[in-house]
Design an enzyme around this catalytic site. Structure first.
Site, PDB file in Angstrom:
ATOM      1  N   CYS A 129     -20.503 -24.736 -27.503  1.00 26.75           N
ATOM      2  CA  CYS A 129     -18.903 -24.782 -26.855  1.00 26.75           C
ATOM      3  C   CYS A 129     -19.675 -23.800 -24.666  1.00 26.75           C
ATOM      4  CB  CYS A 129     -17.693 -23.910 -27.114  1.00 26.75           C
ATOM      5  SG  CYS A 129     -16.278 -23.769 -26.198  1.00 26.75           S
ATOM      6  N   HIS A 219     -15.995 -25.444 -32.063  1.00 23.95           N
ATOM      7  CA  HIS A 219     -16.566 -23.855 -32.747  1.00 23.95           C
ATOM      8  C   HIS A 219     -16.555 -24.154 -34.607  1.00 23.95           C
ATOM      9  CE1 HIS A 219     -16.099 -20.863 -29.475  1.00 23.95           C
ATOM     10  NE2 HIS A 219     -14.997 -22.326 -28.385  1.00 23.95           N
ATOM     11  N   GLU A 221     -17.878 -21.997 -36.082  1.00 21.02           N
ATOM     12  CA  GLU A 221     -17.596 -20.351 -36.523  1.00 21.02           C
ATOM     13  C   GLU A 221     -16.282 -20.196 -37.016  1.00 21.02           C
ATOM     14  OE1 GLU A 221     -17.641 -19.737 -32.007  1.00 21.02           O
ATOM     15  OE2 GLU A 221     -18.012 -21.429 -33.742  1.00 21.02           O
TER      16      GLU A 221
END
Length: 275
Positions: A129, A219, A221
């Site tokens: 990001c 993202h 994660e």
């Protein structure tokens, strides 16, 4: 700094911020490979700290393999590795941030200088990001506000045909769903950078520079729970409005889950030099 991060029960994490802070400094011990997370979030949400142990643990849970050592540097708070420490690391991960990658805050300029050095050392660097955007800027590209506005929710990334052949070795499909949350993007590509992922919203969803640097706009994660909390924070800070937030929550609950395992394989194999 500690040698091994303890496995705290969730309620202990909730009630002992000082222990959590100390535990999040280093994960692992021994002579295995060493990686560092460059944490660019100025203030981590209390919800993420209490439920997941903070963004550092979120990234480590996604990327760590047996025997590895993981450190964290809070670069948004002006905490950087020293130049003489860089050689001991096999790779670095740059996280997301509420800051703009095109700004000239002191810590952002210091991060750019660090990335110049890491490039010269040919260190593995994975940008996520904001990390994706600041990495593009460091390599000579341009970032800024996306003309299409915010992108929040689940997005399908189309992997380039050349990269898909390489990724297929690890059973990574040509289309991957990922959680997005950004209003900035890479506007101009740096020289010698290859775009390896696009979406119908963002032209540069993924790029690769040589075999040592890669950026991902989304993202890998995140899960839906983390994004729902982030939507609430964006609403509280007046970054988005009530109607848009309600729409985002409804769309997210109805959408598929992100392809987290495929993203884990992609990121891990890149960082460990297998991709």
């Amino acid at each position: 700094m500690v040698n091994m991060i303890p496995k705290f029960p969730e309620e202990e994490l909730m009630n002992n911020d000082s222990l959590m802070e100390e535990a999040n400094r280093v994960l692992g011990k021994g002579k295995g490979k060493r990686f560092a997370v460059l944490l660019c979030a100025e203030d981590e949400p209390e919800y993420v700290k209490k439920k997941y142990g903070g963004y550092f643990r979120v990234f480590v849970n996604l990327l760590r393999e047996e025997g590895e050592n993981w450190d964290v540097y809070k670069v948004a708070r002006n905490e950087f590795p020293k130049n003489e420490e860089l050689e001991m690391y096999d790779g670095f991960v740059i996280t997301g941030s509420c800051s703009d990658a095109h700004s000239n805050d002191v810590w952002i300029c210091k991060l750019l200088n660090l990335l110049y050095v890491l490039d010269s050392l040919k260190k593995k660097v994975l940008g996520i990001c904001f990390g994706h955007q600041i990495l593009a800027r460091a390599l000579g590209g341009k970032t800024g506000r996306a003309s299409s506005g915010w992108d929040i929710g689940l997005r399908t990334i189309h992997i380039s045909s050349s990269s898909n052949k390489q990724f297929s070795t690890y059973k990574i499909p040509a289309m991957l769903n990922i959680i997005e949350c950004h209003q900035d993007e890479v506007l101009e590509l740096p020289p010698k950078v290859e775009v390896i992922g696009r979406s119908n919203k963002t032209t540069v969803e993924m790029f690769r520079y040589g075999d040592h640097m890669m950026g991902i706009q989304g993202h890998p994660e995140y899960n839906k729970d983390i994004l729902l909390n982030l939507i609430d924070r964006l609403l509280q800070k007046d970054y988005i409005g009530d109607i848009y937030a309600t729409e985002l929550r409804a769309n997210l609950m109805e959408s598929h889950d992100p392809d987290k395992e495929a993203w884990r394989k992609l990121c891990v194999n890149f960082l460990k030099g297998r991709l």
